[in-house]
Design a protein around this motif. Structure first.
Motif, PDB file in Angstrom:
ATOM      1  N   MET A  95      -5.034  -8.441 -29.716  1.00 40.12           N
ATOM      2  CA  MET A  95      -5.044  -7.431 -28.660  1.00 40.12           C
ATOM      3  C   MET A  95      -3.619  -7.205 -28.158  1.00 40.12           C
ATOM      4  SD  MET A  95      -8.368  -6.699 -27.701  1.00 40.12           S
ATOM      5  CE  MET A  95     -10.012  -7.418 -27.654  1.00 40.12           C
ATOM      6  N   HIS A  96      -3.233  -5.954 -28.038  1.00 37.86           N
ATOM      7  CA  HIS A  96      -1.902  -5.601 -27.537  1.00 37.86           C
ATOM      8  C   HIS A  96      -2.066  -4.667 -26.337  1.00 37.86           C
ATOM      9  CE1 HIS A  96       0.201  -7.154 -31.162  1.00 37.86           C
ATOM     10  NE2 HIS A  96      -0.940  -6.824 -31.750  1.00 37.86           N
ATOM     11  N   ILE A  97      -1.484  -5.045 -25.215  1.00 35.66           N
ATOM     12  CA  ILE A  97      -1.490  -4.202 -24.016  1.00 35.66           C
ATOM     13  C   ILE A  97      -0.046  -3.838 -23.683  1.00 35.66           C
ATOM     14  CG2 ILE A  97      -1.967  -4.106 -21.544  1.00 35.66           C
ATOM     15  CD1 ILE A  97      -4.333  -5.932 -21.988  1.00 35.66           C
ATOM     16  N   ILE A  98       0.204  -2.550 -23.551  1.00 40.07           N
ATOM     17  CA  ILE A  98       1.550  -2.056 -23.255  1.00 40.07           C
ATOM     18  C   ILE A  98       1.516  -1.322 -21.917  1.00 40.07           C
ATOM     19  CG2 ILE A  98       3.459  -0.617 -24.039  1.00 40.07           C
ATOM     20  CD1 ILE A  98       2.225  -0.930 -26.886  1.00 40.07           C
ATOM     21  N   MET A  99       2.287  -1.798 -20.965  1.00 38.44           N
ATOM     22  CA  MET A  99       2.397  -1.151 -19.655  1.00 38.44           C
ATOM     23  C   MET A  99       3.808  -0.596 -19.542  1.00 38.44           C
ATOM     24  SD  MET A  99       0.435  -3.872 -17.186  1.00 38.44           S
ATOM     25  CE  MET A  99      -1.103  -4.650 -17.697  1.00 38.44           C
ATOM     26  N   ASP A 100       3.914   0.702 -19.477  1.00 40.44           N
ATOM     27  CA  ASP A 100       5.203   1.381 -19.538  1.00 40.44           C
ATOM     28  C   ASP A 100       5.613   1.888 -18.160  1.00 40.44           C
ATOM     29  OD1 ASP A 100       7.479   2.523 -20.508  1.00 40.44           O
ATOM     30  OD2 ASP A 100       6.496   4.125 -21.618  1.00 40.44           O
ATOM     31  N   ALA A 101       6.852   1.577 -17.766  1.00 43.73           N
ATOM     32  CA  ALA A 101       7.421   2.056 -16.493  1.00 43.73           C
ATOM     33  C   ALA A 101       6.613   1.573 -15.305  1.00 43.73           C
ATOM     34  CB  ALA A 101       7.531   3.585 -16.485  1.00 43.73           C
ATOM     35  N   LEU A 102       6.557   0.272 -15.142  1.00 41.62           N
ATOM     36  CA  LEU A 102       5.802  -0.320 -14.034  1.00 41.62           C
ATOM     37  C   LEU A 102       6.514   0.011 -12.724  1.00 41.62           C
ATOM     38  CD1 LEU A 102       4.430  -3.981 -14.036  1.00 41.62           C
ATOM     39  CD2 LEU A 102       4.569  -2.495 -12.052  1.00 41.62           C
ATOM     40  N   GLU A 103       6.380   1.261 -12.329  1.00 42.83           N
ATOM     41  CA  GLU A 103       7.077   1.760 -11.149  1.00 42.83           C
ATOM     42  C   GLU A 103       6.094   2.184 -10.069  1.00 42.83           C
ATOM     43  OE1 GLU A 103      10.209   1.428 -11.185  1.00 42.83           O
ATOM     44  OE2 GLU A 103      10.506   1.074 -13.306  1.00 42.83           O
ATOM     45  N   CYS A 104       4.891   1.608 -10.078  1.00 43.46           N
ATOM     46  CA  CYS A 104       3.891   2.002  -9.081  1.00 43.46           C
ATOM     47  C   CYS A 104       4.406   1.679  -7.682  1.00 43.46           C
ATOM     48  CB  CYS A 104       2.555   1.321  -9.360  1.00 43.46           C
ATOM     49  SG  CYS A 104       2.668  -0.372  -9.929  1.00 43.46           S
ATOM     50  N   PRO A 105       3.889   2.382  -6.670  1.00 41.42           N
ATOM     51  CA  PRO A 105       4.448   2.269  -5.317  1.00 41.42           C
ATOM     52  C   PRO A 105       4.423   0.842  -4.784  1.00 41.42           C
ATOM     53  CG  PRO A 105       3.007   4.174  -5.478  1.00 41.42           C
ATOM     54  CD  PRO A 105       2.837   3.412  -6.752  1.00 41.42           C
ATOM     55  N   ASN A 106       5.400   0.551  -3.943  1.00 44.17           N
ATOM     56  CA  ASN A 106       5.506  -0.772  -3.329  1.00 44.17           C
ATOM     57  C   ASN A 106       5.638  -0.605  -1.822  1.00 44.17           C
ATOM     58  OD1 ASN A 106       5.503  -3.577  -3.695  1.00 44.17           O
ATOM     59  ND2 ASN A 106       7.727  -3.684  -3.506  1.00 44.17           N
ATOM     60  N   THR A 107       4.803   0.282  -1.256  1.00 47.54           N
ATOM     61  CA  THR A 107       4.865   0.600   0.165  1.00 47.54           C
ATOM     62  C   THR A 107       4.362  -0.577   0.985  1.00 47.54           C
ATOM     63  OG1 THR A 107       4.425   2.917  -0.350  1.00 47.54           O
ATOM     64  CG2 THR A 107       4.170   2.230   1.940  1.00 47.54           C
ATOM     65  N   HIS A 108       5.190  -1.051   1.884  1.00 48.77           N
ATOM     66  CA  HIS A 108       4.816  -2.207   2.690  1.00 48.77           C
ATOM     67  C   HIS A 108       3.904  -1.785   3.849  1.00 48.77           C
ATOM     68  CE1 HIS A 108       7.521  -4.799   0.501  1.00 48.77           C
ATOM     69  NE2 HIS A 108       8.483  -3.894   0.642  1.00 48.77           N
ATOM     70  N   GLY A 109       3.248  -2.763   4.454  1.00 46.85           N
ATOM     71  CA  GLY A 109       2.340  -2.493   5.548  1.00 46.85           C
ATOM     72  C   GLY A 109       0.889  -2.503   5.119  1.00 46.85           C
ATOM     73  N   LEU A 110       0.634  -2.580   3.809  1.00 47.23           N
ATOM     74  CA  LEU A 110      -0.732  -2.643   3.291  1.00 47.23           C
ATOM     75  C   LEU A 110      -1.047  -4.090   2.929  1.00 47.23           C
ATOM     76  CD1 LEU A 110      -0.561   0.448   0.912  1.00 47.23           C
ATOM     77  CD2 LEU A 110      -1.510   0.382   3.227  1.00 47.23           C
ATOM     78  N   PRO A 111      -2.351  -4.461   2.909  1.00 46.88           N
ATOM     79  CA  PRO A 111      -2.699  -5.822   2.483  1.00 46.88           C
ATOM     80  C   PRO A 111      -2.115  -6.159   1.119  1.00 46.88           C
ATOM     81  CG  PRO A 111      -4.607  -4.701   3.409  1.00 46.88           C
ATOM     82  CD  PRO A 111      -3.520  -3.674   3.291  1.00 46.88           C
ATOM     83  N   LYS A 112      -2.213  -5.228   0.184  1.00 45.87           N
ATOM     84  CA  LYS A 112      -1.634  -5.389  -1.140  1.00 45.87           C
ATOM     85  C   LYS A 112      -1.111  -4.034  -1.597  1.00 45.87           C
ATOM     86  CE  LYS A 112      -2.443  -9.663  -2.843  1.00 45.87           C
ATOM     87  NZ  LYS A 112      -1.501 -10.503  -3.594  1.00 45.87           N
TER      88      LYS A 112
END
Length: 243
Positions: A95-112
């Motif tokens: 199995m091969h999993i490729i995650m490209d440009a892991l640039e999802c938001p990192n907005t603080h103030g949320l539980p996660k």
């Protein structure tokens, strides 16, 4: 110029076509908010693996039945467990999993934050210790991403300081600036300013550089001349990258 993930996919495609491997690819598209979180990642990976494996499809069908034949949506935990079951199936190809440009938001103030949830998922998958699972992640060198991924990685490649990568970006920027019809009337010093600034701020990111360059072209063509633009207009465009 091919991205690193594109090269990996090309190398794996022949194996997948011959049944020797299964592959799931996901691009965290910064232009589409729905593609910047863990749910988009999970649903995409599950769908791709099901399309390549009857056994994976059976697992997803079971989840579908448990949720009243699709009348209700499973939560992210259920989707994660479904993915884990697929990855742990016996007698499956690698199995091969490729995650490209892991640039999802990192907005603080949320539980996660969205990024933290994806990083948590990566840790969970690595904790499975599956010998036939390969995960490839591409990302800018953000501190929080490095802290999580570096202890998990067996191989790390940095393109940010590679001469070839920087030269490709510089060559592309120079070609567009010097040949695009919208820039023909620019003063030579203004052209050089764009080339120098974008090259310096690219940080090894080809796609982001292309996007910023096109923004500059579009923005400038809405003005009478370069003199009408606010001072320092090029650099802020690149500084608007997601955190």
């Amino acid at each position: 110029m091919l991205s690193t993930s594109s090269s990996v996919i090309q190398d794996l495609k022949e194996k997948c076509d011959s049944g020797l491997a299964l592959m799931g690819y996901y691009y965290f598209d910064f232009k589409d908010m729905e593609k910047q979180d863990i749910r988009g990642l999970l649903t995409s990976l599950l769908g791709q693996l099901c399309a390549q494996s009857d056994s994976c499809n059976d697992i997803l069908s079971g989840l579908y039945s448990k949720n009243n034949s699709g009348s209700q949506q499973p939560d992210n935990h259920a989707l994660t467990e479904c993915l884990k079951r697929m990855l742990q199936l016996p007698r499956q190809p690698k199995m091969h999993i490729i995650m490209d440009a892991l640039e999802c938001p990192n907005t603080h103030g949320l539980p996660k934050t969205a990024r933290e949830k994806v990083l948590d998922l990566l840790e969970e998958l690595m904790d499975l210790n599956l010998p036939d699972l390969r995960i490839c992640v591409t990302s800018r060198p953000k501190i929080d991403i490095q802290i999580v991924l570096e202890p998990l990685t067996s191989h790390k490649i940095s393109l940010h300081d590679e001469y070839g990568q920087k030269k490709d970006i510089l060559d592309y920027i120079r070609h567009v600036v010097m040949t695009d019809r919208k820039m023909w009337r620019w003063r030579p010093e203004d052209k050089q300013l764009v080339i120098d600034t974008l090259s310096a701020k690219a940080d090894g990111m080809y796609v982001m550089t292309v996007t910023a360059l096109h923004c500059v072209v579009f923005y400038v063509t809405t003005q009478v001349s370069m003199d009408c633009l606010p001072a320092g207009y090029v650099a802020p465009m690149l500084s608007s990258k997601s955190p």
